[in-house]
Write an enzyme that holds these catalytic residues in place. Structure first.
Site, PDB file in Angstrom:
ATOM      1  N   GLU A 194       0.831  -1.201   0.000  1.00 14.89           N
ATOM      2  CA  GLU A 194       0.000   0.000   0.000  1.00 14.89           C
ATOM      3  C   GLU A 194       0.871   1.259   0.000  1.00 14.89           C
ATOM      4  OE1 GLU A 194      -3.779  -0.005   0.399  1.00 14.89           O
ATOM      5  OE2 GLU A 194      -3.026   1.744  -0.638  1.00 14.89           O
ATOM      6  N   ASP A 212       1.207   3.962  -3.110  1.00 13.22           N
ATOM      7  CA  ASP A 212       0.866   5.372  -2.938  1.00 13.22           C
ATOM      8  C   ASP A 212       2.050   6.273  -3.272  1.00 13.22           C
ATOM      9  OD1 ASP A 212      -1.601   4.584  -2.040  1.00 13.22           O
ATOM     10  OD2 ASP A 212      -1.123   4.811   0.086  1.00 13.22           O
ATOM     11  N   SER A 261      -7.182   1.423  -4.506  1.00 15.98           N
ATOM     12  CA  SER A 261      -6.105   2.066  -3.757  1.00 15.98           C
ATOM     13  C   SER A 261      -5.073   2.647  -4.700  1.00 15.98           C
ATOM     14  CB  SER A 261      -5.462   1.092  -2.786  1.00 15.98           C
ATOM     15  OG  SER A 261      -5.176  -0.112  -3.433  1.00 15.98           O
TER      16      SER A 261
END
Ligand SMILES: *[C@@H]1O[C@H](CO)[C@@H](O)[C@H](O)[C@H]1NC(C)=O
Ligand SMILES: *[C@@H]1O[C@H](CO)[C@@H](O)[C@H](O)[C@H]1NC(C)=O
Ligand SMILES: *[C@@H]1O[C@H](CO)[C@@H](O)[C@H](O)[C@H]1NC(C)=O
Ligand SMILES: *[C@@H]1O[C@H](CO)[C@@H](O)[C@H](O)[C@H]1NC(C)=O
Ligand SMILES: *[C@@H]1O[C@H](CO)[C@@H](O)[C@H](O)[C@H]1NC(C)=O
Length: 664
Positions: free
Chosen positions: A307, A311, A581
């Site tokens: 994650e 990002d 995401s």
């Protein structure tokens, strides 16, 4: 989604705190409405100490929505005139009467005044209390609950009571029906072992079987089609995003991470291969919350979080030379097995930061906890820096944060921070919010996808899940009207057009639907009316006799962006990562770049963008193919115009920039 139910009901209660009961003794203030997947196991030990937080009812909430719309409606005279954090805080500050009544009640119940701490913005009161004290205070019983799927343990109760005299002064108390998780070991991934990724991480990950020598890749440029591997260059080409070129101080982009850490080596490999203009060693500036750090070693091995890597790889690649700030929330002591407890609310950015100079000096540390809940009107006040003056930008993803706590009890840690950091103008958040749902982020990427959230359908009569065919279960906070919800697409083999994402064997689809909690906001009214008129989804009633979806609810997502096959390094190996995401940080980067241009022209930040987006569909490419199946149905179709799969569509950067540059 199912994991979120408790949090969602708390938020709902935050909106309408009254459950009138007509007698004089303590009255029921809040009760568990959904069984969710938390199974009650046994009574919680009476001597355990819990960190208790009471959220006061806040003033002026009734006009919060109107106020926000006034500042963000492109046709309003007040567009862009965001409130200062102090104005927000003053405006929504709970009354002294509320604070006084609650404190008197606690004091007279044996929780002496000197144990109370009221947050600097006065939105919260907190204290530590044993379960025995709480059971007496709230006329309830505390239990340990086990999550039926993740086996995580939580402490909470099924309902609680407060005296009539304080009932109206309180939004809610936690941990109660909103449980507190007994934290377990963080999920770990050791360098070199990427095999854990696909199963245990929320983004959809698969190894990229590419011979991707970073130097060769950088030198030759990619010959791999974007359809196969989405690189930053692909994103720029697809949406017409210019390369970042400026670095306005104060416009750093915020990235929120929790329980998942980047490692520099993977970032370096990704940048070397895909964004060679970014120097080796680049990473966001850390603003650790409650001692949060990154990178992070556990048991001698470096933690590698997909994650975080996703990002940061996306955001830095798109906004560089603009910098990023990492709000890393961590509870390091609670990583010890069976030790400590995750604290409940996000401990991040508090509107009271304007007080930091006076109260805490330059280090900014001061005791306070902040709830940053983009959809809870409470967050407009004390803790709600995130909502009005700030661009809170989330995809179909969530924000959540356990604070620090340690093994001896679950007492407030010494080092809590509040108002230590100034919120950035745009924050990309890829985690869940919800005090009972720490585990959520491990699953949320799958959980929020499709109309059914991975086969989970609601039985309308009792709100439990897995009613098949039940109603669609909308996801939170994607369904929240105060944030920008970003759906996911995939690139078609023509390498130009997009379709709603669908990875059937992973049940990964773009989430979408209609909220059962929040009504259609003004900014969506005509768009949704048009959708229902032109392409009404052909669903009648479920076998339980209820509608599949709520026509009067807030529709989501608002927009969409590619969310499949994003190429980056994970654990030293190239991998394809997907998920909403991925979509959220891409859109966050676009908004950051637009703010950069607005700053250069002497304008304010764009603030809450939805009202503007819905008035300007020409700034998007309408996505009209694909669907988001679930609940034994085909879900919704991507259609001409807005749809609950891909929203208005995917951004056309230059058009969107024109729109925002034309605004004051
Ligand atoms: C827990 O916190 C207390 C109080 O801050 C401290 O004295 C104690 O050493 C901590 N225990 C652990 C295991 O970190
Ligand atoms: C909810 O309703 C369904 C269908 O009537 C029933 O099978 C199920 O047991 C109920 N669950 C709870 C927790 O009441
Ligand atoms: C549908 O949405 C409206 C508006 O938010 C809400 O008041 C209503 O309770 C919802 N209906 C159901 C069945 O959840
Ligand atoms: C989606 O499109 C298909 C094919 O046109 C159609 O049969 C189906 O009814 C549509 N479903 C929805 C939910 O609109
Ligand atoms: C909905 O009801 C109409 C009218 O009764 C019927 O023709 C149609 O087949 C039904 N649609 C579905 C999806 O059940």
């Amino acid at each position: 989604m199912r994991l979120l139910t408790v949090a969602t009901s708390t938020l709902l209660l935050g909106l309408s705190s009254a459950i009138p009961t007509p007698h004089n003794g303590p009255i029921l203030h809040e009760k568990r409405t959904h069984s969710t997947q938390l199974v009650r196991r046994h009574r919680a030990p009476s001597t355990t100490t819990l960190p208790v937080r009471i959220g006061f009812s806040q003033s002026n909430l009734d006009i919060a929505h109107a106020l926000l719309m006034e500042l963000s409606d492109p046709l309003s005279d007040k567009y862009g005139q965001h409130m200062s954090a102090k104005e927000v805080s003053d405006f929504f500050r709970p009354s002294s009467e509320s604070i006084g009544s609650v404190r008197d009640w606690l004091h007279s119940s044996g929780i002496d005044t000197d144990r109370h701490q009221v947050s600097p913005g006065r939105g919260w009161l907190k204290f530590d209390a044993t379960i025995e004290e709480l059971e007496s205070l709230l006329s309830t019983e505390y239990h340990v609950y086990e999550h039926s799927e993740t086996e995580e343990l939580h402490i909470g109760c099924d309902g609680y009571h407060v005296p009539l005299g304080v009932h109206s002064h309180i939004d809610f108390i936690s941990p109660t029906v909103s449980t507190i998780q007994i934290k377990s070991r963080a999920s770990k991934q050791k360098r070199g072992s990427t095999k854990a990724s696909p199963a245990s991480f929320p983004p959809y990950v698969k190894p990229a079987n590419l011979n991707l020598d970073p130097a060769a890749f950088a030198a030759s440029g990619s010959t791999i089609p974007c359809y196969t591997a989405v690189t930053p260059d692909c994103l720029r080409k697809l949406y017409g995003i210019p390369k970042g070129s400026s670095k306005h101080k104060g416009n750093e982009i915020g990235i929120f991470e929790d329980g998942d850490w980047y490692d520099q080596e993977d970032l370096d490999l990704t940048f070397a291969a895909l964004s060679p203009n970014i120097p080796k060693g680049s990473h966001p500036a850390l603003e650790g919350i409650d001692g949060g750090i990154a990178p992070f070693f556990f048991d001698g091995s470096e933690q590698i979080g997909v994650e975080s890597l996703l990002d940061m790889s996306i955001i830095l690649s798109l906004v560089y030379p603009q910098q990023a700030i990492l709000f890393q929330v961590d509870d390091l002591t609670a990583l010890e097995p069976s030790q400590g407890f995750g604290d409940t609310f996000l401990d991040a950015l508090d509107a009271s930061y304007e007080e930091r100079g006076q109260k805490s000096g330059s280090t900014g540390a001061m005791p306070c906890k902040a709830l940053v809940s983009p959809c809870n009107p409470s967050s407009f006040g004390d803790d709600g820096a995130g909502t009005l003056g700030l661009e809170s930008l989330l995809g179909l993803s969530f924000m959540q944060g356990p604070g620090a706590a340690n093994g001896t009890g679950i007492t407030w840690p010494e080092k809590e921070m509040c108002g230590a950091y100034k919120p950035t103008n745009v924050i990309s958040v890829s985690y869940g919010l919800g005090e009972d749902t720490f585990s959520f982020f491990y699953e949320n990427r799958q959980c929020v996808d499709g109309v059914s959230n991975r086969g989970e359908c609601i039985i309308p009569s009792n709100g439990t899940y897995n009613g098949d065919p039940g109603a669609f279960s909308p996801s939170f906070p994607a369904s929240c009207p105060y944030l920008t919800s970003v759906g996911a697409t995939q690139i078609n083999p023509d390498d130009k057009t997009e379709t709603a994402v669908a990875v059937d064997n992973e049940e990964y689809y773009s989430g979408g639907g209609f909220s059962n909690y929040w009504p259609t906001p003004d900014y969506q009214q005509s768009t949704l009316a048009n959708y229902f008129k032109k392409t009404p989804p052909p669903y009648n009633l479920t076998s339980y006799g209820n509608p599949y979806y709520n026509q009067s609810g807030r529709g989501y997502p608002d927009v969409s962006v590619v969310g499949l096959n994003i190429l980056l390094y994970v654990g030293g190996q190239p991998a394809f990562v997907g998920g909403t995401s991925a979509s959220a940080p891409i859109f966050a980067s676009i908004v950051n770049l637009i703010n950069e241009k607005r700053f250069a022209a002497g304008k304010s930040t764009v603030g809450f963008i939805n009202p503007t987006l819905y008035k300007n569909p020409q700034a998007f490419t309408d996505i009209t193919t694909g669907s988001n199946p679930g609940c034994n149905t085909n879900g919704f179709n991507a259609t001409k115009g807005w749809d609950p799969v891909t929203g208005i569509g995917t951004p056309k950067f230059s058009k969107l920039l024109d729109v925002f540059m034309d605004l004051p």
